[in-house]
Design an enzyme around this catalytic site. Structure first.
Site, short mmCIF file in Angstrom:
data_model
loop_
_atom_site.label_atom_id
_atom_site.label_comp_id
_atom_site.label_asym_id
_atom_site.label_seq_id
_atom_site.Cartn_x
_atom_site.Cartn_y
_atom_site.Cartn_z
CG ASP A 177 42.36 6.46 1.85
OD1 ASP A 177 41.20 6.14 2.12
OD2 ASP A 177 43.19 6.84 2.71
CD GLU A 202 39.76 8.65 5.21
OE1 GLU A 202 40.54 7.95 5.89
OE2 GLU A 202 38.59 8.90 5.59
CG ASN A 250 39.06 15.17 10.23
OD1 ASN A 250 38.81 16.27 9.74
ND2 ASN A 250 38.55 14.05 9.75
CG HIS A 306 35.55 16.98 12.44
ND1 HIS A 306 35.79 15.79 11.82
CD2 HIS A 306 35.59 16.72 13.78
CE1 HIS A 306 35.94 14.83 12.71
NE2 HIS A 306 35.82 15.37 13.93
CG ASP A 339 33.81 19.17 6.52
OD1 ASP A 339 34.04 17.95 6.53
OD2 ASP A 339 32.92 19.70 7.21
#
Length: 400
Positions: free
Chosen positions: A275, A318, A283, A288, A292
């Site tokens: 994680d 994630e 973010n 975003h 990505d």
């Protein structure tokens, strides 16, 4: 439908006319030669001429030969000879001859129509077809030559073995398909090799010929483009669109397969749950698009760090998972530490420039401890270890 100007070979009309005249003349000569004028059977030698005329010259000329034969037989070979005479005896002979000639013409016309239909179906430009005898090609159509790139002379007389990209598949088809049974076609898909050496996927179906157990008709279609699309679709379904890692469903399917294999062979198997730490903050801070980029960077680092046969998937958001075949808990922890350090030391460039960002991950490790462990148990243990790593300050590895 009864076509008056149709012949199986489609010769020019003047050739067909000459052939019809020759056939009638030959039949008349043979009738005079083989039997005496009063020997009976006034039309016996005319039937072959009528049949051949209908077949090779068409219905129009076939009817003409039949009419001429009827007149000649009635004039020369039915008493009183060398003249036309209508009575009960001659009428019955002429009526019989007329009926049989008409039937000949009708059935040959039907035969022509079926031959034309079959020729159009078989000798097309789209679906390849070939006739085999003992797995050797004795006939092939234009589409077959176009699909495979071979000439007719190269294909006819050759064994179909040369068309198979894999000899093992040739042997498999031989075992599964032969002997073909009438009414039970065989169908399969495999790769064939073209004249230029390239391989293509074909969908092929074979059917037995009832009158000869060694004969079979095979139809094939080039499905290479379809296979490419299938592979692309399968890849999209089985892989995460952003990172290219295995999708959740595909990862779980492979994990189940590996767990069954490990249980059967009594070999070790471990699972990592990953994680990204503070991913929401990434973010919120950078947007975003950068989020990505971070996800793709983690995926790329994982793929370069792990072994070729390790299985890595994105489970959602994630969260990532890695399945480590043939790895016990100690070995899995070493892999996890190596992966954690690789990601912690990575510099992730921003699309807008400026200083790169750094991220960390937390990892939970679990391993198969008994044959009773299933995928759900393995994931649950790794999840608990992951939460422990989070609670102990993140950027660390914990084992279940």
């Amino acid at each position: 439908m009864f076509k008056l100007d149709y012949s199986n070979k489609k010769r020019p009309r003047h050739y067909r006319f000459i052939l019809a005249v020759l056939l009638f003349t030959l039949a008349l000569i043979l009738r005079f030669t083989l039997l005496p004028q009063s020997g009976g059977g006034p039309f016996v030698t005319f039937y072959p001429a009528i049949i051949l005329s209908f077949y090779f010259c068409g219905a129009y000329l076939g009817l003409s030969v039949a009419l001429a034969s009827g007149l000649a037989g009635a004039y020369y070979f039915i008493p009183p000879y060398n003249q036309f005479s209508i009575n009960a005896s001659t009428s019955s002979s002429i009526i019989f001859f007329t009926i049989t000639s008409s039937l000949i013409g009708f059935f040959i016309s039907r035969l022509h129509r079926h031959i034309e239909q079959i020729s159009i179906i078989l000798d097309n430009e789209m679906i390849g077809s070939m006739m085999l005898k003992d797995r050797k090609i004795i006939w092939c159509n234009k589409a077959m030559r176009r699909i495979l790139g071979y000439s007719r002379s190269r294909l006819v007389g050759s064994s179909t073995k040369m068309l198979f990209a894999d000899e093992a598949v040739f042997n498999m088809v031989g075992r599964e398909a032969y002997p073909l049974k009438v009414g039970k076609p065989y169908r399969t898909q495999f790769q064939m090799i073209k004249a230029d050496g390239t391989k293509i996927w074909v969908d092929i179906s074979g059917a037995a010929i009832s009158y000869d157990k060694n004969l079979s008709l095979w139809l094939l279609n080039d499905i290479s483009k379809q296979k490419v699309l299938e592979d692309e679709l399968k890849h999209k379904v089985n892989h995460d669109f952003l990172t290219g890692l295995d999708s959740r469903d595909w990862f779980m399917s492979q994990a189940l397969t590996e767990l069954n294999r490990a249980t059967r062979s009594n070999s070790p198997l471990s699972l990592l749950m990953l994680d990204i730490d503070f991913f929401k903050k990434v973010n919120d801070t950078y947007g975003h698009q950068v989020g990505d980029i971070v996800l793709k960077s983690v995926a790329n680092i994982a793929k370069s760090t792990l072994r070729d046969f390790d299985i890595c998937g994105r489970l959602g958001g994630e969260e990532f998972a890695v399945l480590l075949p043939e790895a016990n808990q100690d070995q899995a922890r070493e892999v996890a530490e190596r992966l954690r350090l690789a990601i912690a030391n990575a510099q992730i460039a921003l699309p807008t420039g400026g200083l790169p960002i750094h991220i960390t991950i937390s990892i939970g490790v679990s391993s198969v401890m008994s044959k009773e462990d299933n995928i759900d148990v393995l994931i649950s243990k790794a999840d608990k270890a992951l939460y422990e790593a989070k609670n102990r300050g993140r950027n660390r590895v914990c084992t279940s």
